[in-house]
Enzyme design. Sequence first.
Site, PDB file in Angstrom:
ATOM      1  N   LYS A 117      -1.620  -3.983  14.376  1.00  0.00           N
ATOM      2  CA  LYS A 117      -0.341  -3.996  13.644  1.00  0.00           C
ATOM      3  C   LYS A 117       0.661  -3.143  14.416  1.00  0.00           C
ATOM      4  O   LYS A 117       0.800  -1.950  14.158  1.00  0.00           O
ATOM      5  CB  LYS A 117      -0.530  -3.472  12.209  1.00  0.00           C
ATOM      6  CG  LYS A 117       0.770  -3.466  11.404  1.00  0.00           C
ATOM      7  CD  LYS A 117       0.540  -3.150   9.921  1.00  0.00           C
ATOM      8  CE  LYS A 117       1.872  -3.080   9.175  1.00  0.00           C
ATOM      9  NZ  LYS A 117       1.720  -2.942   7.716  1.00  0.00           N
ATOM     10  N   ARG A 174       4.370   0.816 -11.769  1.00  0.00           N
ATOM     11  CA  ARG A 174       3.798   0.487 -10.454  1.00  0.00           C
ATOM     12  C   ARG A 174       2.910  -0.749 -10.570  1.00  0.00           C
ATOM     13  O   ARG A 174       2.942  -1.643  -9.723  1.00  0.00           O
ATOM     14  CB  ARG A 174       3.001   1.676  -9.900  1.00  0.00           C
ATOM     15  CG  ARG A 174       3.855   2.895  -9.571  1.00  0.00           C
ATOM     16  CD  ARG A 174       3.099   3.929  -8.757  1.00  0.00           C
ATOM     17  NE  ARG A 174       1.992   4.556  -9.467  1.00  0.00           N
ATOM     18  CZ  ARG A 174       2.088   5.644 -10.218  1.00  0.00           C
ATOM     19  NH1 ARG A 174       3.263   6.227 -10.392  1.00  0.00           N
ATOM     20  NH2 ARG A 174       1.015   6.170 -10.801  1.00  0.00           N
ATOM     21  N   LYS A 176      -6.451  -0.231   6.663  1.00  0.00           N
ATOM     22  CA  LYS A 176      -5.292   0.055   7.511  1.00  0.00           C
ATOM     23  C   LYS A 176      -5.147   1.552   7.717  1.00  0.00           C
ATOM     24  O   LYS A 176      -5.423   2.338   6.797  1.00  0.00           O
ATOM     25  CB  LYS A 176      -4.013  -0.492   6.867  1.00  0.00           C
ATOM     26  CG  LYS A 176      -2.808  -0.422   7.804  1.00  0.00           C
ATOM     27  CD  LYS A 176      -1.487  -0.512   7.065  1.00  0.00           C
ATOM     28  CE  LYS A 176      -1.005   0.856   6.637  1.00  0.00           C
ATOM     29  NZ  LYS A 176       0.393   0.864   6.187  1.00  0.00           N
ATOM     30  N   SER A 183       2.727  -8.366   8.829  1.00  0.00           N
ATOM     31  CA  SER A 183       2.160  -7.486   7.804  1.00  0.00           C
ATOM     32  C   SER A 183       3.325  -6.639   7.302  1.00  0.00           C
ATOM     33  O   SER A 183       3.495  -5.484   7.694  1.00  0.00           O
ATOM     34  CB  SER A 183       1.051  -6.605   8.384  1.00  0.00           C
ATOM     35  OG  SER A 183       0.566  -5.718   7.399  1.00  0.00           O
ATOM     36  N   ASP A 201       0.813  -1.218   0.000  1.00  0.00           N
ATOM     37  CA  ASP A 201       0.000   0.000   0.000  1.00  0.00           C
ATOM     38  C   ASP A 201       0.847   1.268   0.000  1.00  0.00           C
ATOM     39  O   ASP A 201       0.406   2.323   0.449  1.00  0.00           O
ATOM     40  CB  ASP A 201      -0.935   0.003   1.212  1.00  0.00           C
ATOM     41  CG  ASP A 201      -0.172  -0.069   2.538  1.00  0.00           C
ATOM     42  OD1 ASP A 201       0.910  -0.690   2.582  1.00  0.00           O
ATOM     43  OD2 ASP A 201      -0.660   0.494   3.545  1.00  0.00           O
ATOM     44  N   GLU A 224       2.455   2.782  15.313  1.00  0.00           N
ATOM     45  CA  GLU A 224       3.878   2.459  15.135  1.00  0.00           C
ATOM     46  C   GLU A 224       4.764   3.388  15.954  1.00  0.00           C
ATOM     47  O   GLU A 224       4.671   4.608  15.831  1.00  0.00           O
ATOM     48  CB  GLU A 224       4.294   2.551  13.664  1.00  0.00           C
ATOM     49  CG  GLU A 224       5.788   2.274  13.487  1.00  0.00           C
ATOM     50  CD  GLU A 224       6.267   2.275  12.047  1.00  0.00           C
ATOM     51  OE1 GLU A 224       7.473   2.062  11.839  1.00  0.00           O
ATOM     52  OE2 GLU A 224       5.443   2.487  11.134  1.00  0.00           O
ATOM     53  N   TYR A 247       5.222   6.703   5.031  1.00  0.00           N
ATOM     54  CA  TYR A 247       4.710   5.622   4.171  1.00  0.00           C
ATOM     55  C   TYR A 247       3.980   6.184   2.987  1.00  0.00           C
ATOM     56  O   TYR A 247       3.128   7.020   3.120  1.00  0.00           O
ATOM     57  CB  TYR A 247       3.773   4.739   5.015  1.00  0.00           C
ATOM     58  CG  TYR A 247       3.751   3.315   4.547  1.00  0.00           C
ATOM     59  CD1 TYR A 247       2.689   2.853   3.797  1.00  0.00           C
ATOM     60  CD2 TYR A 247       4.796   2.452   4.841  1.00  0.00           C
ATOM     61  CE1 TYR A 247       2.653   1.535   3.366  1.00  0.00           C
ATOM     62  CE2 TYR A 247       4.766   1.142   4.409  1.00  0.00           C
ATOM     63  CZ  TYR A 247       3.693   0.687   3.679  1.00  0.00           C
ATOM     64  OH  TYR A 247       3.656  -0.612   3.242  1.00  0.00           O
ATOM     65  N   GLU A 267      -2.881   0.416  13.650  1.00  0.00           N
ATOM     66  CA  GLU A 267      -1.416   0.442  13.580  1.00  0.00           C
ATOM     67  C   GLU A 267      -0.836   1.646  14.331  1.00  0.00           C
ATOM     68  O   GLU A 267      -0.677   2.720  13.769  1.00  0.00           O
ATOM     69  CB  GLU A 267      -0.945   0.482  12.118  1.00  0.00           C
ATOM     70  CG  GLU A 267       0.582   0.494  11.993  1.00  0.00           C
ATOM     71  CD  GLU A 267       1.087   0.537  10.557  1.00  0.00           C
ATOM     72  OE1 GLU A 267       2.312   0.490  10.365  1.00  0.00           O
ATOM     73  OE2 GLU A 267       0.260   0.616   9.627  1.00  0.00           O
TER      74      GLU A 267
END
Length: 331
Positions: A199, A26, A116, A269, A4, A159, A331, A157
């Site tokens: 996650k 891509r 997500k 993941s 993603d 992180e 990300y 998630e």
Amino acid sequence: LAADESTGTIGKRLSAINVENVESNRRALRELLFTAPGAMQYLSGVILFEETLYQKTADGKPFVDLMNENDVLPGIKVDKGTVDIAGTNGETTTQGHDGLGARCAEYYKAGARFAKWRAVLKIGANEPSELAIQLNAQGLARYAIICQENGLVPIVEPEILTDGSHSIEKCAEVTERVLAATYKALSEQKVLLEGSLLKPNMVSPGTEGPKVDEKTIAALTVRALQRTVPAAVPGIMFLSGGQSEEQATVNLNAMNQLDTKKPWTLSFSYGRALQKSTLAAWAGKEENLKAAQEVFTGRARANSEATLGKYAGGAASGAATESLHVKGYVY
């Protein structure tokens, strides 16, 4: 599989192998991954970027149909990236709640079945602040309940970046604080835990901190989860967080070998830690496609074995042992 990456992030991956960041390239990379012979049996889902959700293979088959035929669930990244929190030392919260319900409904129609949302925290002298922890916890919970209202399973998630020189004990303490706040917020906002996944980062020292072995990482990570994650949560899918491909696999394997209480499935993941060696083997060349797909299937198999605590090594090529850390990773 986390596939993603935003258009900008995938551009950095492609430029590293001298491939132009255009839609056709891509799509070619994602098709390489999704059609790798034997790989899909080791995956349960693939997280897609919005563009990828609507793309097709070179011969016209939608990626979503390809996944469903292989019993792999399509998912979708729904956050809109991070923004700075005023009055903090560069701490962030994640945006994307505006119009999220309508977007989730559209993604469900397009075939997505889970979503997500990435929240990012950092460890510093005074970080993470209580403000950053609470804003991100409430943001994750708001996202999660909106997803569930629209039929999508939310991957939560939070992180904690590995940037810094902190010890593993410091990371453990911060991880427990963040996860405790996150599950309190999920409870307050009436999120169905049985219909969600976590996650998290693994508990590890900062990239410039004192090194530890995989057994220590496994023990402190599982202890942090035991203290904070309710047994109602069915699965915990770790992010790789800039670890080398091999280290991410070895650490997951060590956790699944621990003889202790683990009421949730401990799985993976991974984005970078499933794709780095594959990208290097492919280099954008048609003649390298088969070799690159074999590399990808090998990494998927290795991580599948690690979820059972049965990884015996053997998937560590040169690129697989390289650190994938990027400071302040976006990300």
